[in-house]
Design a protein around this motif. Sequence first.
Motif, short mmCIF file in Angstrom:
data_model
loop_
_atom_site.label_atom_id
_atom_site.label_comp_id
_atom_site.label_asym_id
_atom_site.label_seq_id
_atom_site.Cartn_x
_atom_site.Cartn_y
_atom_site.Cartn_z
N ALA A 1 6.39 7.73 -8.78
CA ALA A 1 5.07 7.99 -8.74
C ALA A 1 4.47 6.80 -8.19
CB ALA A 1 4.20 8.58 -9.76
N LYS A 2 4.27 6.74 -6.72
CA LYS A 2 3.68 5.76 -6.09
C LYS A 2 2.33 5.41 -6.13
CE LYS A 2 7.92 5.06 -3.02
NZ LYS A 2 8.26 5.04 -1.51
N LEU A 3 1.44 4.38 -6.50
CA LEU A 3 0.25 3.98 -6.46
C LEU A 3 -0.09 3.58 -5.07
CD1 LEU A 3 -0.42 1.78 -9.49
CD2 LEU A 3 -0.93 4.43 -9.38
N PRO A 4 -1.30 4.20 -4.52
CA PRO A 4 -1.44 4.03 -2.99
C PRO A 4 -2.15 2.45 -2.97
CG PRO A 4 -3.27 4.97 -4.31
CD PRO A 4 -2.26 5.11 -5.17
N ASP A 5 -1.94 2.03 -1.71
CA ASP A 5 -1.95 0.38 -1.56
C ASP A 5 -3.59 0.51 -1.48
OD1 ASP A 5 0.49 -0.06 -0.92
OD2 ASP A 5 0.47 -0.05 1.08
N ALA A 6 -4.01 -0.67 -2.15
CA ALA A 6 -5.38 -1.19 -2.13
C ALA A 6 -5.71 -2.16 -0.82
CB ALA A 6 -5.80 -1.69 -3.47
N VAL A 7 -6.48 -1.67 0.14
CA VAL A 7 -7.03 -2.19 1.24
C VAL A 7 -8.48 -2.81 0.98
CG1 VAL A 7 -6.96 -2.07 3.77
CG2 VAL A 7 -5.48 -0.79 2.46
N LEU A 8 -8.58 -4.01 1.02
CA LEU A 8 -9.93 -4.59 0.97
C LEU A 8 -10.23 -5.44 2.08
CD1 LEU A 8 -9.44 -5.78 -2.84
CD2 LEU A 8 -10.59 -3.49 -2.01
N PRO A 9 -11.73 -5.47 2.35
CA PRO A 9 -12.13 -6.39 3.61
C PRO A 9 -12.05 -7.77 3.16
CG PRO A 9 -13.81 -5.15 2.52
CD PRO A 9 -12.44 -4.37 2.00
N SER A 10 -11.24 -8.66 3.52
CA SER A 10 -11.16 -9.72 3.34
C SER A 10 -12.13 -10.69 3.03
CB SER A 10 -9.99 -10.62 4.17
OG SER A 10 -8.70 -9.79 4.59
N SER A 11 -12.97 -10.66 4.13
CA SER A 11 -14.16 -11.73 4.02
C SER A 11 -15.13 -11.14 2.92
CB SER A 11 -14.93 -11.71 5.25
OG SER A 11 -16.17 -12.50 5.10
N ALA A 12 -15.53 -10.05 3.05
CA ALA A 12 -16.52 -9.56 1.94
C ALA A 12 -16.02 -9.56 0.45
CB ALA A 12 -16.80 -7.87 2.33
N THR A 13 -14.77 -9.19 0.24
CA THR A 13 -14.18 -9.39 -1.03
C THR A 13 -14.20 -10.78 -1.61
OG1 THR A 13 -12.67 -7.47 -0.49
CG2 THR A 13 -12.03 -8.90 -2.40
N ALA A 14 -13.90 -11.65 -0.65
CA ALA A 14 -13.95 -12.94 -1.13
C ALA A 14 -15.19 -13.54 -1.38
CB ALA A 14 -13.15 -13.96 -0.12
#
Length: 434
Positions: free
Chosen positions: A67-80
């Motif tokens: 059962a695969k968990l979906p990838d977490a895609v985050l905006p790099s600049s905003a997250t940092a």
Amino acid sequence: MSTTTDHPTPDTGGLAPDPAVAPTRKAGTRKVPTILAVVTLLLGLRLLTTSRSGDTTFRLAVDSDFAKLPDAVLPSSATAWIMLVVCLALTAEAVRRMLARSHQPLWLPIVFALAWMLGFLSWEAAGSRISIVSLLAGAIALAIPLVFGALGGVLGERAGVVNIAIDGQLLFGAFAASITASLTGSPWAGLVAATVAGALIALVLGLFAITYFVDQVIVGVVLNVLVVGLTNFLFRQVLTPNAESLNSPERMRALPIPLLGDIPLIGPIFFRQPALVYVLYVIVALVAWSLYRTRWGLRVRAVGEHPKAADTVGIKVNRTRYRTILLAGAIAGLGGAYYSLVSVSGFNREMTGGAGYIALAAVIFGKWDPIRATLAALLFGFAQNLAGVLSSIGAQIPPQLLLSLPYVITIFAVAGLVGRSRPPAADGVPYRQQ
């Protein structure tokens, strides 16, 4: 009003409580906010002096997961930047507690570390993908020998013997495991040989430190140098000419645990490991339980804290110390076997790379407690693996800094985050029976 300690213990029979695990209310209140402020400043400077765009993908599954968990895609600049604000808020809370002379809770640096790491990785891996399973599983792989060594260090110092010779025990264990497994064709025989080799180094340490009252630090350092020289000589003169028969052991492969190994994210990290790692899980639990919940553990802590009092109630101090460091050496020897039977197939010169000294740092960082020392070793393993991950994704960080990252984190952890720490009172002090 009754007070509690981290580890309830049996009746001490009149002996003083264990101060090494007793919480100190105001210990380290200045160090924690100082370190958090410095680390936050470094992250802020990194964000201000470089530019990033795009998204960072955190992969949470591997191809073999049912059962695969979906990838977490985050905006790099905003997250940092958001994580930087979180780190600032946690640093402010640490400063507030310092000014109020309040205890710094354990959750605060843990949450800070998670937020800081998420922000840092999001920034550095902009436009790239990071496998969380590979990051954490690799950290555990690098930390396994450190955990074995740290447990050996905790046991030795709890009994009052400074075990500087951990690196020698790891290296000699790797050497013995490779030869024995090659001759017998069984990696399990190699594990047995590794425990014997580690215990042998511990026996020599005990002979000089316990029986003849030689300075324990000097003996440990000399043993490390002796093992390095001996194994280098034997590698060159014996193993290299006979590599096929003496230095080609069968490698221990991953042994997934049914059901547990199929748990998404957790399974691939913890339960798809070689059998030696599962042995380590058991050893950590046994050492932690035995040290605080059994009569044997009480005696070990007694001879490390108050050997005269222990002698008065009939405990054989030096005999207990001998038995404990032999057990500690055997455990450290198992950690050496990981190098030659799991990491690679065979022995190589100085293959431990000074891991025994990092294990000693984990003992201090963990305040001479087996669980805390294990967590500290995992932190150092994570630091080593993080350097490799950052290099693989092409992070714009000087390679020299990446190579030094594990040691920098080690220094910060021991010197800054550990707070006030006190070893067992009789640690390193030989006992002369009256």
